[in-house]
Design a protein around this motif. Structure first.
Motif, PDB file in Angstrom:
ATOM      1  N   VAL A 219      44.943  32.391  40.844  1.00 25.93           N
ATOM      2  CA  VAL A 219      45.642  32.784  39.613  1.00 25.93           C
ATOM      3  C   VAL A 219      46.945  31.998  39.486  1.00 25.93           C
ATOM      4  N   ALA A 220      47.678  31.877  40.591  1.00 27.40           N
ATOM      5  CA  ALA A 220      48.939  31.148  40.557  1.00 27.40           C
ATOM      6  C   ALA A 220      48.731  29.669  40.252  1.00 27.40           C
ATOM      7  N   ASP A 221      47.646  29.100  40.759  1.00 25.30           N
ATOM      8  CA  ASP A 221      47.396  27.662  40.609  1.00 25.30           C
ATOM      9  C   ASP A 221      46.752  27.299  39.275  1.00 25.30           C
ATOM     10  N   ASP A 222      46.230  28.284  38.545  1.00 28.26           N
ATOM     11  CA  ASP A 222      45.510  28.035  37.298  1.00 28.26           C
ATOM     12  C   ASP A 222      46.494  27.966  36.132  1.00 28.26           C
ATOM     13  N   ASP A 223      46.738  26.764  35.639  1.00 31.33           N
ATOM     14  CA  ASP A 223      47.726  26.572  34.576  1.00 31.33           C
ATOM     15  C   ASP A 223      47.288  27.166  33.244  1.00 31.33           C
ATOM     16  N   THR A 224      46.007  27.515  33.108  1.00 32.22           N
ATOM     17  CA  THR A 224      45.531  28.085  31.852  1.00 32.22           C
ATOM     18  C   THR A 224      45.718  29.595  31.800  1.00 32.22           C
ATOM     19  N   VAL A 225      46.096  30.206  32.909  1.00 32.90           N
ATOM     20  CA  VAL A 225      46.268  31.664  32.972  1.00 32.90           C
ATOM     21  C   VAL A 225      47.731  32.036  32.767  1.00 32.90           C
ATOM     22  N   ARG A 226      47.945  32.997  31.889  1.00 31.71           N
ATOM     23  CA  ARG A 226      49.306  33.496  31.655  1.00 31.71           C
ATOM     24  C   ARG A 226      49.499  34.914  32.189  1.00 31.71           C
ATOM     25  N   CYS A 227      48.412  35.649  32.348  1.00 36.45           N
ATOM     26  CA  CYS A 227      48.496  37.016  32.849  1.00 36.45           C
ATOM     27  C   CYS A 227      47.143  37.395  33.424  1.00 36.45           C
ATOM     28  N   ALA A 228      47.125  38.308  34.383  1.00 37.45           N
ATOM     29  CA  ALA A 228      45.878  38.800  34.969  1.00 37.45           C
ATOM     30  C   ALA A 228      45.831  40.320  34.861  1.00 37.45           C
ATOM     31  N   VAL A 229      44.631  40.843  34.632  1.00 45.73           N
ATOM     32  CA  VAL A 229      44.392  42.288  34.626  1.00 45.73           C
ATOM     33  C   VAL A 229      43.428  42.596  35.765  1.00 45.73           C
ATOM     34  N   LEU A 230      43.801  43.540  36.622  1.00 46.87           N
ATOM     35  CA  LEU A 230      42.941  43.974  37.727  1.00 46.87           C
ATOM     36  C   LEU A 230      42.424  45.371  37.439  1.00 46.87           C
ATOM     37  N   ARG A 231      41.102  45.546  37.546  1.00 48.34           N
ATOM     38  CA  ARG A 231      40.497  46.855  37.287  1.00 48.34           C
ATOM     39  C   ARG A 231      39.276  47.030  38.177  1.00 48.34           C
ATOM     40  N   GLY A 232      38.770  48.236  38.230  1.00 47.60           N
ATOM     41  CA  GLY A 232      37.607  48.544  39.044  1.00 47.60           C
ATOM     42  C   GLY A 232      36.401  48.856  38.187  1.00 47.60           C
ATOM     43  N   GLU A 233      35.235  48.737  38.795  1.00 50.92           N
ATOM     44  CA  GLU A 233      33.977  49.023  38.112  1.00 50.92           C
ATOM     45  C   GLU A 233      33.456  50.387  38.551  1.00 50.92           C
ATOM     46  N   GLY A 234      32.757  51.061  37.659  1.00 52.10           N
ATOM     47  CA  GLY A 234      32.098  52.294  38.045  1.00 52.10           C
ATOM     48  C   GLY A 234      33.000  53.504  37.928  1.00 52.10           C
ATOM     49  N   GLN A 235      32.918  54.384  38.919  1.00 55.66           N
ATOM     50  CA  GLN A 235      33.565  55.688  38.829  1.00 55.66           C
ATOM     51  C   GLN A 235      35.039  55.675  39.218  1.00 55.66           C
ATOM     52  N   GLY A 236      35.539  54.543  39.676  1.00 53.16           N
ATOM     53  CA  GLY A 236      36.935  54.507  40.074  1.00 53.16           C
ATOM     54  C   GLY A 236      37.449  53.093  40.252  1.00 53.16           C
ATOM     55  N   PHE A 237      38.718  52.998  40.534  1.00 52.68           N
ATOM     56  CA  PHE A 237      39.387  51.709  40.710  1.00 52.68           C
ATOM     57  C   PHE A 237      38.977  51.051  42.019  1.00 52.68           C
ATOM     58  N   SER A 238      39.035  51.803  43.114  1.00 52.77           N
ATOM     59  CA  SER A 238      38.643  51.248  44.415  1.00 52.77           C
ATOM     60  C   SER A 238      38.365  52.388  45.389  1.00 52.77           C
ATOM     61  N   GLY A 239      37.411  52.149  46.284  1.00 53.42           N
ATOM     62  CA  GLY A 239      36.981  53.196  47.204  1.00 53.42           C
ATOM     63  C   GLY A 239      37.423  52.990  48.638  1.00 53.42           C
ATOM     64  N   GLY A 240      38.322  52.052  48.879  1.00 48.24           N
ATOM     65  CA  GLY A 240      38.802  51.844  50.244  1.00 48.24           C
ATOM     66  C   GLY A 240      37.934  50.880  51.022  1.00 48.24           C
ATOM     67  N   GLY A 241      38.217  50.779  52.296  1.00 53.01           N
ATOM     68  CA  GLY A 241      37.507  49.836  53.154  1.00 53.01           C
ATOM     69  C   GLY A 241      36.116  50.319  53.508  1.00 53.01           C
ATOM     70  N   ASP A 242      35.183  49.404  53.534  1.00 51.63           N
ATOM     71  CA  ASP A 242      33.833  49.704  53.999  1.00 51.63           C
ATOM     72  C   ASP A 242      33.892  50.136  55.467  1.00 51.63           C
ATOM     73  N   LEU A 243      33.215  51.233  55.800  1.00 53.06           N
ATOM     74  CA  LEU A 243      33.301  51.747  57.171  1.00 53.06           C
ATOM     75  C   LEU A 243      32.728  50.775  58.192  1.00 53.06           C
ATOM     76  N   ALA A 244      31.787  49.934  57.775  1.00 47.58           N
ATOM     77  CA  ALA A 244      31.263  48.915  58.690  1.00 47.58           C
ATOM     78  C   ALA A 244      32.353  47.921  59.046  1.00 47.58           C
ATOM     79  N   LEU A 245      33.195  47.556  58.073  1.00 43.62           N
ATOM     80  CA  LEU A 245      34.317  46.660  58.350  1.00 43.62           C
ATOM     81  C   LEU A 245      35.306  47.333  59.288  1.00 43.62           C
ATOM     82  N   VAL A 246      35.608  48.602  59.040  1.00 43.42           N
ATOM     83  CA  VAL A 246      36.534  49.335  59.905  1.00 43.42           C
ATOM     84  C   VAL A 246      35.995  49.395  61.333  1.00 43.42           C
ATOM     85  N   GLN A 247      34.710  49.654  61.470  1.00 47.52           N
ATOM     86  CA  GLN A 247      34.093  49.708  62.792  1.00 47.52           C
ATOM     87  C   GLN A 247      34.203  48.359  63.500  1.00 47.52           C
ATOM     88  N   ASP A 248      33.961  47.278  62.768  1.00 42.12           N
ATOM     89  CA  ASP A 248      34.082  45.942  63.363  1.00 42.12           C
ATOM     90  C   ASP A 248      35.512  45.649  63.781  1.00 42.12           C
TER      91      ASP A 248
END
Length: 267
Positions: free
Chosen positions: A50-79
């Motif tokens: 985003v910082a390197d892209d000269d065509t971008v002036r603003c970014a919007v971050l959002r989540g898909e589905g029932q919420g914004f974000s569900g946290g870390g995958d438990l498999a990743l946490v286990q690893d």
């Protein structure tokens, strides 16, 4: 800039001349976006692009589905709990995620709905203008997992909502509704859920239409408050990842898998 390499983020352009980059965290399970190995890495890396892209002036971050974000995958946490190499790599990604958002010169707007947890929440609350649905449920779940509240907590929560509120919500993993988050200053605005994306896009369009030097330099100056908190953040992150090598996180993961309260041993 080619965004096709991102597999866990859906990236599109909108607004005049496509100057607003719409970044949607994908809900691979159809319910909530979760940060597995690839998702965690990509959420850290996207802000450099985003910082390197000269065509971008603003970014919007959002989540898909029932919420914004569900946290870390438990498999990743286990690893992370069992593999030093994985733990070291994810520590670097977690550090980069925070500093890449802070140092990205383009303004970032986040739109939080439903549950907002984990790595997604890091970027969501560090965004320049976080906007939440009144019914959003913001939770920093680190101590529930059995590790210190690292990530973004020490660098931004006390600044946004004060030390007393920060300690209450971070030590107890007490959820914060979007409405309450606006009241205590954790987010900029809270709106009805059906107005969340229209409001986020409206704010992003205004930022994209404004003076880019004035907006970017104002962001840079204001974010020196966050840079001053860098040592506190670095310490919290180190303590979090030291916890991933300890016994409490194993009980935390087990309790989440078994859907029961954790039974942590006495210190």
């Amino acid at each position: 800039m080619n965004y096709d390499r991102y597999q866990t983020l859906r990236i599109t352009r909108r607004g005049a001349e496509g100057a607003v980059l719409d970044i949607q965290m994908i809900a691979a399970n159809g319910k909530l976006p979760t940060a597995g190995h690839a998702g965690h890495r990509e959420l850290a890396e996207i802000w450099r692009d985003v910082a390197d892209d000269d065509t971008v002036r603003c970014a919007v971050l959002r989540g898909e589905g029932q919420g914004f974000s569900g946290g870390g995958d438990l498999a990743l946490v286990q690893d992370m709990a069992t593999d030093f190499e994985v733990r070291s790599r994810v520590w670097k990604e977690a550090r980069d995620l925070v500093y890449n958002v802070v140092n990205c010169d383009k303004p970032i707007v986040s739109a939080l709905h439903g549950p907002a947890v984990g790595a997604g929440l890091v970027a969501g609350l560090l965004a320049d203008i976080p906007i939440a649905a009144r019914t959003a449920r913001i939770v920093d779940g680190h101590t529930r997992l059995g590790v210190a509240a690292g990530d973004h907590a020490a660098i931004v929560w006390p600044l946004l909502c004060g030390m007393a509120k920060a300690k209450y919500h971070l030590l107890l993993c007490e959820p914060v509704s979007g409405e309450e988050a606006e009241r205590i200053g954790l987010v900029a605005l809270a709106v009805d859920e059906d107005q969340l994306l229209p409001k986020a896009y409206e704010v992003a369009d205004r930022l994209a239409a404004g003076s880019q030097t004035a907006i970017r330099w104002t962001k840079y100056a204001l974010n020196n408050w966050l840079r001053q908190a860098g040592p506190a953040f670095d310490t919290s992150l180190a303590l979090e990842f030291m916890g991933f090598a300890g016994p409490d996180v194993r009980e935390g993961v087990a309790s989440l898998r078994e859907k029961r309260p954790p039974r942590f041993p006495a210190a």
